[in-house]
Design a protein around this motif. Structure first.
Motif, PDB file in Angstrom:
ATOM      1  N   PRO A  67       5.890 -29.332 -63.505  1.00  0.00           N
ATOM      2  CA  PRO A  67       6.436 -29.607 -62.053  1.00  0.00           C
ATOM      3  C   PRO A  67       5.575 -28.562 -61.070  1.00  0.00           C
ATOM      4  O   PRO A  67       5.687 -28.685 -59.866  1.00  0.00           O
ATOM      5  N   TRP A  68       4.681 -27.658 -61.647  1.00  0.00           N
ATOM      6  CA  TRP A  68       3.987 -26.890 -60.763  1.00  0.00           C
ATOM      7  C   TRP A  68       2.940 -27.555 -59.699  1.00  0.00           C
ATOM      8  O   TRP A  68       2.208 -28.469 -60.122  1.00  0.00           O
ATOM      9  N   ASP A  69       3.373 -26.966 -58.488  1.00  0.00           N
ATOM     10  CA  ASP A  69       2.280 -27.500 -57.555  1.00  0.00           C
ATOM     11  C   ASP A  69       1.985 -26.123 -56.545  1.00  0.00           C
ATOM     12  O   ASP A  69       2.471 -25.600 -55.953  1.00  0.00           O
ATOM     13  N   LEU A  70       0.452 -25.758 -56.859  1.00  0.00           N
ATOM     14  CA  LEU A  70       0.085 -24.358 -56.421  1.00  0.00           C
ATOM     15  C   LEU A  70      -0.969 -24.564 -55.272  1.00  0.00           C
ATOM     16  O   LEU A  70      -1.726 -25.261 -55.323  1.00  0.00           O
ATOM     17  N   ASP A  71      -1.002 -23.585 -54.505  1.00  0.00           N
ATOM     18  CA  ASP A  71      -2.052 -23.154 -53.598  1.00  0.00           C
ATOM     19  C   ASP A  71      -3.226 -22.413 -54.019  1.00  0.00           C
ATOM     20  O   ASP A  71      -4.395 -22.258 -53.598  1.00  0.00           O
ATOM     21  N   GLY A  72      -2.880 -21.534 -54.891  1.00  0.00           N
ATOM     22  CA  GLY A  72      -3.889 -20.500 -55.462  1.00  0.00           C
ATOM     23  C   GLY A  72      -3.352 -19.728 -56.590  1.00  0.00           C
ATOM     24  O   GLY A  72      -2.068 -19.561 -56.681  1.00  0.00           O
ATOM     25  N   LEU A  73      -4.170 -18.988 -57.286  1.00  0.00           N
ATOM     26  CA  LEU A  73      -3.888 -18.162 -58.383  1.00  0.00           C
ATOM     27  C   LEU A  73      -4.571 -16.840 -57.970  1.00  0.00           C
ATOM     28  O   LEU A  73      -5.752 -16.926 -57.950  1.00  0.00           O
ATOM     29  N   SER A  74      -3.774 -15.980 -58.087  1.00  0.00           N
ATOM     30  CA  SER A  74      -4.492 -14.355 -57.980  1.00  0.00           C
ATOM     31  C   SER A  74      -4.519 -13.956 -59.446  1.00  0.00           C
ATOM     32  O   SER A  74      -3.712 -14.307 -60.218  1.00  0.00           O
ATOM     33  N   GLU A  75      -5.903 -13.131 -59.580  1.00  0.00           N
ATOM     34  CA  GLU A  75      -5.948 -12.516 -60.858  1.00  0.00           C
ATOM     35  C   GLU A  75      -6.403 -11.051 -60.843  1.00  0.00           C
ATOM     36  O   GLU A  75      -7.484 -10.664 -60.154  1.00  0.00           O
ATOM     37  N   LEU A  76      -5.491 -10.014 -61.280  1.00  0.00           N
ATOM     38  CA  LEU A  76      -5.907  -8.570 -61.097  1.00  0.00           C
ATOM     39  C   LEU A  76      -5.868  -8.089 -62.504  1.00  0.00           C
ATOM     40  O   LEU A  76      -4.500  -8.337 -63.268  1.00  0.00           O
ATOM     41  N   ASP A  77      -6.776  -7.195 -62.810  1.00  0.00           N
ATOM     42  CA  ASP A  77      -6.605  -6.342 -64.151  1.00  0.00           C
ATOM     43  C   ASP A  77      -6.742  -5.051 -64.043  1.00  0.00           C
ATOM     44  O   ASP A  77      -7.130  -4.532 -63.171  1.00  0.00           O
ATOM     45  N   PHE A  78      -5.737  -4.287 -64.989  1.00  0.00           N
ATOM     46  CA  PHE A  78      -5.548  -2.878 -65.051  1.00  0.00           C
ATOM     47  C   PHE A  78      -5.670  -2.388 -66.356  1.00  0.00           C
ATOM     48  O   PHE A  78      -5.609  -3.554 -67.284  1.00  0.00           O
ATOM     49  N   GLU A  79      -6.038  -1.089 -66.620  1.00  0.00           N
ATOM     50  CA  GLU A  79      -6.170  -0.853 -67.791  1.00  0.00           C
ATOM     51  C   GLU A  79      -5.146  -0.985 -68.741  1.00  0.00           C
ATOM     52  O   GLU A  79      -5.050  -1.132 -70.076  1.00  0.00           O
ATOM     53  N   ASP A  80      -3.776  -0.614 -68.173  1.00  0.00           N
ATOM     54  CA  ASP A  80      -2.301  -0.919 -68.680  1.00  0.00           C
ATOM     55  C   ASP A  80      -1.376  -1.133 -67.824  1.00  0.00           C
ATOM     56  O   ASP A  80      -1.320  -1.202 -66.786  1.00  0.00           O
ATOM     57  N   ASP A  81      -0.223  -1.560 -68.486  1.00  0.00           N
ATOM     58  CA  ASP A  81       1.031  -1.659 -67.846  1.00  0.00           C
ATOM     59  C   ASP A  81       1.465  -0.498 -66.810  1.00  0.00           C
ATOM     60  O   ASP A  81       1.892  -0.968 -65.794  1.00  0.00           O
ATOM     61  N   GLU A  82       1.563   0.825 -67.471  1.00  0.00           N
ATOM     62  CA  GLU A  82       1.608   1.859 -66.557  1.00  0.00           C
ATOM     63  C   GLU A  82       0.778   1.751 -65.201  1.00  0.00           C
ATOM     64  O   GLU A  82       1.496   2.261 -64.137  1.00  0.00           O
ATOM     65  N   THR A  83      -0.212   1.418 -65.466  1.00  0.00           N
ATOM     66  CA  THR A  83      -1.407   1.617 -64.245  1.00  0.00           C
ATOM     67  C   THR A  83      -1.119   0.726 -63.377  1.00  0.00           C
ATOM     68  O   THR A  83      -0.957   0.693 -62.066  1.00  0.00           O
ATOM     69  N   MET A  84      -0.537  -0.653 -63.647  1.00  0.00           N
ATOM     70  CA  MET A  84      -0.379  -1.611 -62.947  1.00  0.00           C
ATOM     71  C   MET A  84       0.759  -1.289 -62.127  1.00  0.00           C
ATOM     72  O   MET A  84       1.018  -1.534 -60.762  1.00  0.00           O
ATOM     73  N   LYS A  85       1.861  -0.937 -62.713  1.00  0.00           N
ATOM     74  CA  LYS A  85       3.105  -0.849 -62.107  1.00  0.00           C
ATOM     75  C   LYS A  85       3.151   0.555 -61.129  1.00  0.00           C
ATOM     76  O   LYS A  85       3.625   0.394 -60.095  1.00  0.00           O
ATOM     77  N   ALA A  86       2.336   1.611 -61.261  1.00  0.00           N
ATOM     78  CA  ALA A  86       2.112   2.743 -60.387  1.00  0.00           C
ATOM     79  C   ALA A  86       1.277   2.153 -59.116  1.00  0.00           C
ATOM     80  O   ALA A  86       1.880   2.505 -58.009  1.00  0.00           O
ATOM     81  N   ALA A  87       0.417   1.258 -59.558  1.00  0.00           N
ATOM     82  CA  ALA A  87      -0.400   0.705 -58.107  1.00  0.00           C
ATOM     83  C   ALA A  87       0.451  -0.087 -57.245  1.00  0.00           C
ATOM     84  O   ALA A  87       0.509   0.145 -56.269  1.00  0.00           O
ATOM     85  N   PHE A  88       1.438  -0.951 -57.890  1.00  0.00           N
ATOM     86  CA  PHE A  88       2.310  -1.876 -56.754  1.00  0.00           C
ATOM     87  C   PHE A  88       3.448  -0.910 -56.466  1.00  0.00           C
ATOM     88  O   PHE A  88       4.072  -1.169 -55.218  1.00  0.00           O
ATOM     89  N   ALA A  89       3.746   0.385 -56.851  1.00  0.00           N
ATOM     90  CA  ALA A  89       4.642   1.142 -56.413  1.00  0.00           C
ATOM     91  C   ALA A  89       4.261   2.198 -55.378  1.00  0.00           C
ATOM     92  O   ALA A  89       4.924   2.836 -54.576  1.00  0.00           O
ATOM     93  N   SER A  90       2.709   2.245 -55.140  1.00  0.00           N
ATOM     94  CA  SER A  90       2.154   2.979 -54.249  1.00  0.00           C
ATOM     95  C   SER A  90       2.234   2.477 -52.904  1.00  0.00           C
ATOM     96  O   SER A  90       2.675   1.311 -52.533  1.00  0.00           O
ATOM     97  N   ASP A  91       1.764   3.320 -51.782  1.00  0.00           N
ATOM     98  CA  ASP A  91       1.886   2.647 -50.228  1.00  0.00           C
ATOM     99  C   ASP A  91       0.897   1.545 -50.238  1.00  0.00           C
ATOM    100  O   ASP A  91       1.153   0.733 -49.582  1.00  0.00           O
ATOM    101  N   ALA A  92      -0.154   1.781 -50.893  1.00  0.00           N
ATOM    102  CA  ALA A  92      -1.133   0.469 -50.916  1.00  0.00           C
ATOM    103  C   ALA A  92      -0.635  -0.849 -51.417  1.00  0.00           C
ATOM    104  O   ALA A  92      -0.489  -1.773 -50.831  1.00  0.00           O
TER     105      ALA A  92
END
Length: 227
Positions: free
Chosen positions: A56-81
Motif C-alpha cells: 500500500p505504500w505511496d512515498l515522495d522520497g526515501l532518506s538514507e543516513l549511515d552511521f558507524e553504530d546504533d549508539e552514534t546514530m541515537k546520540a546524533a538525533f538526541a543532539s541540538d542538531a
C-alpha cells in the motif's frame, strides 16, 4: 555500519517540486550537520512501480543516513542538531516511518559504473515466517539468485532490524511499520533493465520472491548525495 532509511510523505500543502526544493536546500544542510554521520542521500521518488503483490505504500522520497553504530546514530538525533532537523520535518512532511537496517552488499558497484536507473523496493515477509526463515530465504537463497542476473550494476539488501513511527525513541511494532527489507538495484538504463527481465534467471528469482514475500512495492528514484 547502521543505515537509517526514512520513508517520507510530503506535506500535503506542498507540490512535489516545493517538497524536493525544501528537502534539498533547507533540510539537507540540517541533516548534514549531525555528528557522526558517515553518508547522507536523498532518493526522490519519480514513479511507483507495479507488482502482482503490490503493497500500500505511496512515498515522495526515501532518506538514507549511515552511521558507524546504533549508539552514534541515537546520540546524533538526541543532539541540538538532531532537534533542529526533527523540527524542520514537521514543516516538510505529513508522515514518516523510520527503518534501521543492516546493509548487505550482494553485487558491489564497480568504481567505473555509470548507473542511470535505480529502484528501491519495500518488501514484507509472509505472515508467520520467522526471522531465521526470512533471513535464509532473502540473504542466502534470493541473494545467490540475484548474483546471476544480467545487466545489474549493483544490488544491496537492507535488512530491517528496528522501526520507528510516532517516536524516535520507542520502537514501533512490525504491525505498525510492516516492512522487513529494502532492496536497492541499479541498471545502466531502462533498456538494460527490460533486457534483464527477459532472462530465465530473473523469472525464477521473481517466482521465488512470491514464495516468501507477501508484499513488494517498487519505486523508481533519482538520487542526490548530500554527504
Amino acid at each position: 555500519m547502521i543505515t537509517r532509511i526514512g520513508l517520507l510523505m510530503r506535506n500535503e500543502n506542498m507540490t512535489p517540486e516545493e517538497f524536493d526544493r525544501h528537502w534539498r536546500d533547507i533540510h539537507g544542510p540540517l541533516g548534514a550537520a549531525l555528528d557522526g554521520l558517515k553518508s547522507y542521500y536523498h532518493h526522490t521518488v519519480i514513479e511507483r512501480g507495479d507488482h502482482p503483490i503490490l503493497g500500500p505504500w505511496d512515498l515522495d522520497g526515501l532518506s538514507e543516513l549511515d552511521f558507524e553504530d546504533d549508539e552514534t546514530m541515537k546520540a546524533a538525533f538526541a543532539s541540538d542538531a538532531g532537534q533542529l532537523a526533527k523540527e524542520d520535518l514537521a514543516l516538510l512532511l505529513s508522515d514518516m516511518r523510520i527503518l534501521v537496517c543492516e546493509r548487505h552488499v550482494i553485487v558491489p558497484m564497480a568504481p567505473d559504473a555509470k548507473p542511470g536507473l535505480k529502484r528501491m523496493t519495500l518488501i514484507r515477509r509472509k505472515p508467520g515466517m520467522s526471522d531465521e526463515a526470512f533471513r535464509h530465504e532473502w540473504l542466502d537463497v534470493h541473494a545467490e539468485m540475484m548474483r546471476k542476473w544480467p545487466n545489474v550494476l549493483g544490488y544491496n539488501q537492507n535488512l530491517v532490524i528496528d522501526r520507528f513511527h510516532k517516536s524516535t525513541v520507542e520502537s514501533a511494532s512490525p504491525e505498525e511499520v510492516p516492512i522487513d527489507g529494502i532492496v536497492e538495484i541499479w541498471f545502466e538504463n531502462e533498456e538494460k533493465a527490460a533486457e534483464a527481465n527477459e532472462s530465465q534467471i530473473v523469472q525464477d528469482t521473481l517466482a521465488h520472491a512470491r514464495d516468501f514475500l507477501s508484499e513488494i512495492t517498487p519505486f523508481l528514484v533519482t538520487t542526490r548525495k548530500v554527504v
